[in-house]
Design a protein around this motif. Structure first.
Motif, PDB file in Angstrom:
ATOM      1  N   ILE A 164     -31.063 -20.079  16.816  1.00 32.78           N
ATOM      2  CA  ILE A 164     -29.843 -20.394  17.562  1.00 32.78           C
ATOM      3  C   ILE A 164     -28.919 -21.224  16.684  1.00 32.78           C
ATOM      4  CG2 ILE A 164     -30.806 -22.506  18.585  1.00 32.78           C
ATOM      5  CD1 ILE A 164     -29.237 -21.849  21.149  1.00 32.78           C
ATOM      6  N   SER A 165     -27.621 -21.019  16.849  1.00 32.71           N
ATOM      7  CA  SER A 165     -26.643 -21.815  16.119  1.00 32.71           C
ATOM      8  C   SER A 165     -25.354 -21.807  16.909  1.00 32.71           C
ATOM      9  CB  SER A 165     -26.424 -21.264  14.709  1.00 32.71           C
ATOM     10  OG  SER A 165     -25.898 -19.949  14.760  1.00 32.71           O
ATOM     11  N   ARG A 166     -24.421 -22.646  16.481  1.00 29.83           N
ATOM     12  CA  ARG A 166     -23.108 -22.646  17.138  1.00 29.83           C
ATOM     13  C   ARG A 166     -22.040 -23.023  16.129  1.00 29.83           C
ATOM     14  NH1 ARG A 166     -22.626 -26.770  15.012  1.00 29.83           N
ATOM     15  NH2 ARG A 166     -22.117 -28.856  15.839  1.00 29.83           N
ATOM     16  N   ASP A 167     -20.827 -22.591  16.394  1.00 28.14           N
ATOM     17  CA  ASP A 167     -19.686 -22.878  15.555  1.00 28.14           C
ATOM     18  C   ASP A 167     -18.615 -23.481  16.453  1.00 28.14           C
ATOM     19  OD1 ASP A 167     -17.216 -20.887  13.792  1.00 28.14           O
ATOM     20  OD2 ASP A 167     -17.723 -22.994  13.645  1.00 28.14           O
ATOM     21  N   ASN A 168     -18.436 -24.775  16.357  1.00 29.15           N
ATOM     22  CA  ASN A 168     -17.474 -25.451  17.228  1.00 29.15           C
ATOM     23  C   ASN A 168     -16.036 -24.990  16.962  1.00 29.15           C
ATOM     24  OD1 ASN A 168     -19.577 -28.287  16.994  1.00 29.15           O
ATOM     25  ND2 ASN A 168     -19.166 -27.140  18.856  1.00 29.15           N
ATOM     26  N   ALA A 169     -15.755 -24.656  15.730  1.00 33.00           N
ATOM     27  CA  ALA A 169     -14.383 -24.261  15.387  1.00 33.00           C
ATOM     28  C   ALA A 169     -13.956 -23.015  16.157  1.00 33.00           C
ATOM     29  CB  ALA A 169     -14.264 -24.019  13.880  1.00 33.00           C
ATOM     30  N   SER A 170     -14.894 -22.120  16.381  1.00 33.16           N
ATOM     31  CA  SER A 170     -14.570 -20.892  17.098  1.00 33.16           C
ATOM     32  C   SER A 170     -15.120 -20.900  18.519  1.00 33.16           C
ATOM     33  CB  SER A 170     -15.134 -19.678  16.362  1.00 33.16           C
ATOM     34  OG  SER A 170     -16.548 -19.737  16.284  1.00 33.16           O
ATOM     35  N   ASN A 171     -15.733 -22.023  18.932  1.00 32.04           N
ATOM     36  CA  ASN A 171     -16.320 -22.127  20.270  1.00 32.04           C
ATOM     37  C   ASN A 171     -17.291 -20.989  20.552  1.00 32.04           C
ATOM     38  OD1 ASN A 171     -15.124 -24.524  21.056  1.00 32.04           O
ATOM     39  ND2 ASN A 171     -13.352 -23.511  21.952  1.00 32.04           N
ATOM     40  N   THR A 172     -18.152 -20.720  19.581  1.00 33.48           N
ATOM     41  CA  THR A 172     -19.080 -19.595  19.702  1.00 33.48           C
ATOM     42  C   THR A 172     -20.509 -20.035  19.398  1.00 33.48           C
ATOM     43  OG1 THR A 172     -17.335 -18.070  19.004  1.00 33.48           O
ATOM     44  CG2 THR A 172     -19.597 -17.246  18.945  1.00 33.48           C
ATOM     45  N   MET A 173     -21.425 -19.555  20.216  1.00 30.63           N
ATOM     46  CA  MET A 173     -22.852 -19.776  19.982  1.00 30.63           C
ATOM     47  C   MET A 173     -23.465 -18.445  19.573  1.00 30.63           C
ATOM     48  SD  MET A 173     -25.779 -21.122  22.651  1.00 30.63           S
ATOM     49  CE  MET A 173     -25.515 -19.783  23.814  1.00 30.63           C
TER      50      MET A 173
END
Length: 125
Positions: A70-79
């Motif tokens: 699992i991971s997430r990218d806050n810049a794109s608001n995507t998990m």
């Protein structure tokens, strides 16, 4: 908050697939996000969870540990959920979920107040 899951499909056993969950709306209220899945005729079950702001992973269910990430990218608001070495038993509708709660029970469905619509992963032999 709205969650939109995508990336599911039909793959063969041993293949890889990456699911995405795009969050929109008041995402700054989210404390943690998670993936759950529901196989045909079975209860929805926990897969893994992560804190939204700093990306701390809580745990992985035993049936996916070592294969899923699992991971997430806050810049794109995507998990994301990277799924490797897929097995027949991974066939399920996969749901992303989010919660504003800081309470215990990160693996409990009841904790999550936002849900995506689900994306189907089908693993064939």
């Amino acid at each position: 908050v709205q969650l939109q899951a995508s990336g599911g499909g039909l793959v063969q056993a041993g293949d890889s697939l990456r699911l995405s969950c795009a969050a929109s709306g008041r995402t700054f209220n989210i404390y943690r996000m998670a993936w759950f899945r529901q196989a045909p005729g079975k209860e929805r079950e926990f897969v893994t969870a992560i804190t939204w702001s700093d990306g701390i992973v809580y745990s992985y269910a035993t049936y996916v540990k070592g294969r899923f990430t699992i991971s997430r990218d806050n810049a794109s608001n995507t998990m994301y959920l990277q799924m490797n070495s897929l097995k027949l038993e991974d066939t399920a509708v996969h749901y992303c979920a989010g919660t504003t709660s800081y309470g215990p029970g990160y693996d409990q469905r009841a904790l999550y107040n936002y849900w995506g619509q689900g994306t189907l992963v089908t693993v064939s032999s």
